[in-house]
Design a protein around this motif. Structure first.
Motif, PDB file in Angstrom:
ATOM      1  N   GLY A  91       0.665  -1.240  -0.006  1.00  0.00           N
ATOM      2  CA  GLY A  91      -0.005  -0.146   0.053  1.00  0.00           C
ATOM      3  C   GLY A  91       0.810   1.253   0.090  1.00  0.00           C
ATOM      4  O   GLY A  91       0.412   2.491   0.089  1.00  0.00           O
ATOM      5  N   PHE A  92       1.941   1.053  -0.031  1.00  0.00           N
ATOM      6  CA  PHE A  92       3.069   2.382  -0.123  1.00  0.00           C
ATOM      7  C   PHE A  92       2.883   3.422  -1.450  1.00  0.00           C
ATOM      8  O   PHE A  92       2.688   2.439  -2.405  1.00  0.00           O
ATOM      9  N   ILE A  93       2.300   4.469  -1.084  1.00  0.00           N
ATOM     10  CA  ILE A  93       2.245   5.363  -2.274  1.00  0.00           C
ATOM     11  C   ILE A  93       3.554   6.388  -2.134  1.00  0.00           C
ATOM     12  O   ILE A  93       3.564   7.304  -1.225  1.00  0.00           O
ATOM     13  N   ALA A  94       4.214   6.475  -3.433  1.00  0.00           N
ATOM     14  CA  ALA A  94       5.277   7.202  -3.504  1.00  0.00           C
ATOM     15  C   ALA A  94       5.178   8.658  -3.986  1.00  0.00           C
ATOM     16  O   ALA A  94       4.332   8.782  -5.302  1.00  0.00           O
ATOM     17  N   PRO A  95       5.639   9.904  -3.694  1.00  0.00           N
ATOM     18  CA  PRO A  95       5.355  10.994  -4.266  1.00  0.00           C
ATOM     19  C   PRO A  95       5.952  11.078  -5.527  1.00  0.00           C
ATOM     20  O   PRO A  95       5.586  11.850  -6.445  1.00  0.00           O
ATOM     21  N   ILE A  96       7.226  10.482  -5.548  1.00  0.00           N
ATOM     22  CA  ILE A  96       7.905  10.749  -6.835  1.00  0.00           C
ATOM     23  C   ILE A  96       8.609   9.268  -7.246  1.00  0.00           C
ATOM     24  O   ILE A  96       8.639   8.200  -6.366  1.00  0.00           O
ATOM     25  N   TRP A  97       8.831   8.943  -8.437  1.00  0.00           N
ATOM     26  CA  TRP A  97       9.125   7.419  -8.694  1.00  0.00           C
ATOM     27  C   TRP A  97      10.457   7.169  -8.139  1.00  0.00           C
ATOM     28  O   TRP A  97      10.587   5.814  -7.630  1.00  0.00           O
ATOM     29  N   SER A  98      11.387   8.012  -7.871  1.00  0.00           N
ATOM     30  CA  SER A  98      12.720   7.445  -7.080  1.00  0.00           C
ATOM     31  C   SER A  98      12.403   7.010  -6.037  1.00  0.00           C
ATOM     32  O   SER A  98      13.373   6.112  -5.378  1.00  0.00           O
ATOM     33  N   GLU A  99      11.495   7.805  -5.155  1.00  0.00           N
ATOM     34  CA  GLU A  99      11.219   7.058  -3.789  1.00  0.00           C
ATOM     35  C   GLU A  99      10.652   5.681  -3.914  1.00  0.00           C
ATOM     36  O   GLU A  99      10.869   4.822  -2.971  1.00  0.00           O
ATOM     37  N   LEU A 100       9.474   5.426  -4.740  1.00  0.00           N
ATOM     38  CA  LEU A 100       9.227   4.035  -4.849  1.00  0.00           C
ATOM     39  C   LEU A 100      10.415   3.251  -5.311  1.00  0.00           C
ATOM     40  O   LEU A 100      10.210   1.998  -4.770  1.00  0.00           O
ATOM     41  N   LEU A 101      11.330   3.444  -6.241  1.00  0.00           N
ATOM     42  CA  LEU A 101      12.306   2.673  -6.530  1.00  0.00           C
ATOM     43  C   LEU A 101      12.989   2.085  -5.253  1.00  0.00           C
ATOM     44  O   LEU A 101      13.349   1.024  -5.312  1.00  0.00           O
ATOM     45  N   LEU A 102      13.329   3.283  -4.424  1.00  0.00           N
ATOM     46  CA  LEU A 102      14.217   2.857  -3.338  1.00  0.00           C
ATOM     47  C   LEU A 102      13.363   2.021  -2.166  1.00  0.00           C
ATOM     48  O   LEU A 102      13.777   1.025  -1.682  1.00  0.00           O
ATOM     49  N   HIS A 103      12.075   2.308  -2.132  1.00  0.00           N
ATOM     50  CA  HIS A 103      11.071   1.566  -1.279  1.00  0.00           C
ATOM     51  C   HIS A 103      11.105   0.147  -1.638  1.00  0.00           C
ATOM     52  O   HIS A 103      11.070  -0.821  -0.921  1.00  0.00           O
ATOM     53  N   TYR A 104      10.666  -0.134  -2.928  1.00  0.00           N
ATOM     54  CA  TYR A 104      10.592  -1.563  -3.461  1.00  0.00           C
ATOM     55  C   TYR A 104      11.845  -2.166  -3.310  1.00  0.00           C
ATOM     56  O   TYR A 104      12.037  -3.505  -3.057  1.00  0.00           O
ATOM     57  N   GLY A 105      12.936  -1.616  -3.689  1.00  0.00           N
ATOM     58  CA  GLY A 105      14.457  -2.113  -3.618  1.00  0.00           C
ATOM     59  C   GLY A 105      14.855  -2.663  -2.204  1.00  0.00           C
ATOM     60  O   GLY A 105      15.355  -3.529  -1.928  1.00  0.00           O
ATOM     61  N   GLN A 106      14.610  -1.578  -1.277  1.00  0.00           N
ATOM     62  CA  GLN A 106      15.128  -1.839  -0.026  1.00  0.00           C
ATOM     63  C   GLN A 106      13.885  -2.519   0.952  1.00  0.00           C
ATOM     64  O   GLN A 106      14.424  -3.648   1.615  1.00  0.00           O
ATOM     65  N   GLN A 107      13.069  -2.082   0.965  1.00  0.00           N
ATOM     66  CA  GLN A 107      11.887  -2.405   2.012  1.00  0.00           C
ATOM     67  C   GLN A 107      11.564  -3.893   1.686  1.00  0.00           C
ATOM     68  O   GLN A 107      11.361  -4.702   2.427  1.00  0.00           O
ATOM     69  N   HIS A 108      11.299  -4.442   0.385  1.00  0.00           N
ATOM     70  CA  HIS A 108      10.960  -5.701   0.241  1.00  0.00           C
ATOM     71  C   HIS A 108      12.151  -6.339  -0.557  1.00  0.00           C
ATOM     72  O   HIS A 108      11.997  -7.753  -0.916  1.00  0.00           O
ATOM     73  N   GLN A 109      13.412  -5.951  -0.290  1.00  0.00           N
ATOM     74  CA  GLN A 109      14.569  -6.729  -0.425  1.00  0.00           C
ATOM     75  C   GLN A 109      14.805  -7.192  -1.765  1.00  0.00           C
ATOM     76  O   GLN A 109      15.476  -8.304  -2.287  1.00  0.00           O
ATOM     77  N   VAL A 110      14.090  -6.526  -2.882  1.00  0.00           N
ATOM     78  CA  VAL A 110      14.169  -6.878  -4.310  1.00  0.00           C
ATOM     79  C   VAL A 110      15.769  -6.642  -4.464  1.00  0.00           C
ATOM     80  O   VAL A 110      16.610  -7.526  -5.246  1.00  0.00           O
ATOM     81  N   THR A 111      16.455  -5.584  -4.348  1.00  0.00           N
ATOM     82  CA  THR A 111      17.811  -5.303  -4.618  1.00  0.00           C
ATOM     83  C   THR A 111      18.765  -6.464  -4.234  1.00  0.00           C
ATOM     84  O   THR A 111      19.545  -6.846  -4.923  1.00  0.00           O
TER      85      THR A 111
END
Length: 133
Positions: A91-111
């Protein structure tokens, strides 16, 4: 209470994943003086302040294109909006794409998953990450 729940979730998630088990939070007493080396051979960047900084570096410098593609692919599958995390039920909504990229990569361990795949494919040495985390 929510901090305890997220720590328990992070611990259970890290126990079920393969690859390096990186610390979930920054603990200055343990990680502040540790110097990490980017495991991508052509890079050689040295990173202080723990594994969150390393994950940030990997997300923004080495896996940005593949993360962009993965997010869009998952958004199409889950029919989420362009600024919404496709990981369900995040449910995270990012104000800008780069924040979504960082969130997805870090929070969900995709990186981390991409790093482990890259290590397998290119025979990268992740020994340093195994030793510290």
């Amino acid at each position: 209470q929510s901090q305890t729940k997220s720590n328990q979730t992070a611990q259970s998630n890290s126990n079920t994943n393969t690859g390096p088990q990186w610390p979930q939070s920054h603990n200055p007493s343990k990680t502040e003086n540790i110097l990490y080396h980017c495991p991508i051979p052509v890079c050689g960047k040295r990173i202080h302040k723990g594994t969150k900084e390393l994950t940030f570096h990997l997300t923004t410098h080495h896996f940005q294109k593949v993360l962009n593609s993965k997010i869009r692919e998952e958004q199409n599958k889950t029919r989420t909006q362009r600024n919404e995390c496709p990981y369900q039920p995040c449910g995270f909504i990012a104000p800008i794409w780069s924040e979504l990229l960082l969130h997805y990569g870090q929070q969900h361990q995709v990186t981390r998953q991409f790093l482990v795949e890259e290590a397998d494919n290119s025979q990268l040495d992740l020994t340093e990450l195994y030793e510290v985390g």
